[in-house]
Design an enzyme around this catalytic site. Sequence first.
Site, PDB file in Angstrom:
ATOM      1  CG  ASP A  47      -1.908   1.053   1.293  1.00 49.40           C
ATOM      2  OD1 ASP A  47      -2.796   1.023   0.442  1.00 49.40           O
ATOM      3  OD2 ASP A  47      -1.830   1.937   2.180  1.00 49.40           O
ATOM      4  CD  GLU A  61      -1.864   2.251  -3.727  1.00 50.39           C
ATOM      5  OE1 GLU A  61      -2.972   2.667  -4.077  1.00 50.39           O
ATOM      6  OE2 GLU A  61      -1.477   2.309  -2.548  1.00 50.39           O
TER       7      GLU A  61
HETATM    8  C1  NOJ Z   1      -4.388   2.990  -0.925  1.00 55.07           C
HETATM    9  C2  NOJ Z   1      -5.514   2.035  -0.742  1.00 55.07           C
HETATM   10  O1  NOJ Z   1      -5.790   1.398  -1.958  1.00 55.07           O
HETATM   11  C3  NOJ Z   1      -6.691   2.849  -0.220  1.00 55.07           C
HETATM   12  O2  NOJ Z   1      -7.871   2.090  -0.207  1.00 55.07           O
HETATM   13  C4  NOJ Z   1      -6.338   3.361   1.143  1.00 55.07           C
HETATM   14  O3  NOJ Z   1      -7.385   4.205   1.605  1.00 55.07           O
HETATM   15  C5  NOJ Z   1      -5.045   4.166   1.120  1.00 55.07           C
HETATM   16  N1  NOJ Z   1      -4.012   3.526   0.352  1.00 55.07           N
HETATM   17  C6  NOJ Z   1      -4.507   4.405   2.515  1.00 55.07           C
HETATM   18  O4  NOJ Z   1      -4.004   3.229   3.064  1.00 55.07           O
END
Ligand code: NOJ
Length: 584
Positions: free
Chosen positions: A224, A287
Amino acid sequence: MQPGVDPADISSDPESASDRAPKWWQSTSIYQIYPRSFADSNGDGIGDLEGIISRLDYLADLGVGAIWVSPFFTSPQRDVGYDVADYRNVSPEYGTIDDAQRLIDEAHARGLRVLFDLVLNHTSDQHLWFVESRSSRTNPKADWYVWADARTDRLGRHRPPNNWRSELQVERAWRWCPEREQYFLASFLDFQPDLNWRNPAVRAEMFDMVRMWLGRGVDGFRLDIFGSIMQDAALRNNPPLPTVVAGLPRLQRPVHTLNTTENFELAADLREVCDEFGPGERVLLGEVFGDEDTLARYVQVGDRPGLHVVFLFEFLHASYSAKRYRSLIERFERRFPAPQQPTYVVENHDRARSMSRLGGDERKARVLATLMLTLRGIPVIFQGQEVGMTNKYIPLREAVDPIPRVFRRILHEPLNRRLPERLNRDEVRVPMQWSDEPGVGFTDPDVTPWLRYGDDAATHNVSVQNEDPASLLNLYRELYHLRREYPAIAHGSLELVPVDGGDEVIAYRRGDPDQPEAGNVLVVCNLGDTGAAHRVEAGAAMLVRTDDSVALVQGLNDERWLNLPPHSAAVLSGSVLGGAPHRR
Ligand code: NOJ
């Protein structure tokens, strides 16, 4: 038929395979599960791990290679699990640690790989580490988060340490803590304090937690907001950039808060931890956001290997156009050549459903499915995409998603409706549609689900589409199985076939360099509003087509023609020709 390339036997010894054999993740396909909305086994209106286990047969039969499970760890759920309060345990509404273990084992028993979701940037503010850290400046966890003193401005007033703004940019990233009389950093939302990765104790604890899950058998992690973990140590200001993107303000360029050199190094360090469990066997999927050159630096960190793969998000926003798609494919191919793998993603739990972006035109969704599952790279498909689920409009005042609250000063319902992409992520997180019955097969009919049901559940669901050979779901199934049967598709080379005068057509050849005798695969997609025809060799055979009106017809001499109606695609095998498509 070629032998399958996805691992049927997860326990096979990787060392015994030849060095040139692709690693499992290089030819896999990923299916994203959002646990809260996937399947509810105990009738509380919330999906759970047992629910996921009960649907593994469906996923194996569909033909997916790996599942990525969004966070189910202990959490107050203010950001639906992306606010973790204990990384080593499971939130009670999802099950127990034993259920997590069973999920891993049951998936493996069906030949499915398992990726968990690691939120390394921040914890929940209810994590005991933060509760302790915020209590004083001297406690044992005092340096586990990013703390900084206030700055005094020219008028003697207390100000945040610098100008950094949160990822959403409408708020400052620094939040005041009265107990310590200091600010803490929260790069995303105020209840998600950033961990201090410069503290060796934090690194050691987080790496150990990673080892714990790897030891339990997970095959890798989706990471993440990985690019936000390390900020500039000197806390330099970000340069201002007042602009508007997709209807929302962007106020600065995050040069000191995003994709810093230390973030790339962290990727390589984390890779080393994974490689302790067999080099290249456990996979890291980042990500990360930025241009392709920046993203590539996460994969190769100087002379050290970094993340195995990164998300390439441009297809999430790209307008449906052959020109646009072709240029993205070219760029991805150039920047992530074999043995690296690009990723293809058209929807997820944060962005609009692709079927909604396509205006509900199922022909276009079929073309997208064909592209995703036959391009060179790893397709990442979001639960429900395979049955064409659309966004469910949910007004801002009903949002469970915390993001609309951040925008409350500037956002009102009429504006929300006009935004290119609405801010309430609940709209794409409604329960997975398994059937057209009350409860949509997600939960018991008399139970209120945690989010409302979609409007399209009567038609866009698994059981109805299972019965219809011509359904979108069955197209996905055919394509998934084709990937397994043809190494050329799963991990072969990709060559875009030039198509003069055919602006609306994308054609490419996939070949398996190790098995040239197996022949090529040709994919031709017509994204235009008029029909197109493409010349192919006599021996070409249709493998998959998006609908019955896609046809191979005999031409003069030995020629054959592929006739593609508007918004249709075909996958062909044989020693197929490229060449110019002719508009008809
Ligand atoms: C990216 C995630 O995909 C999202 O759902 C989340 O709110 C944020 N990161 C914070 O962790």
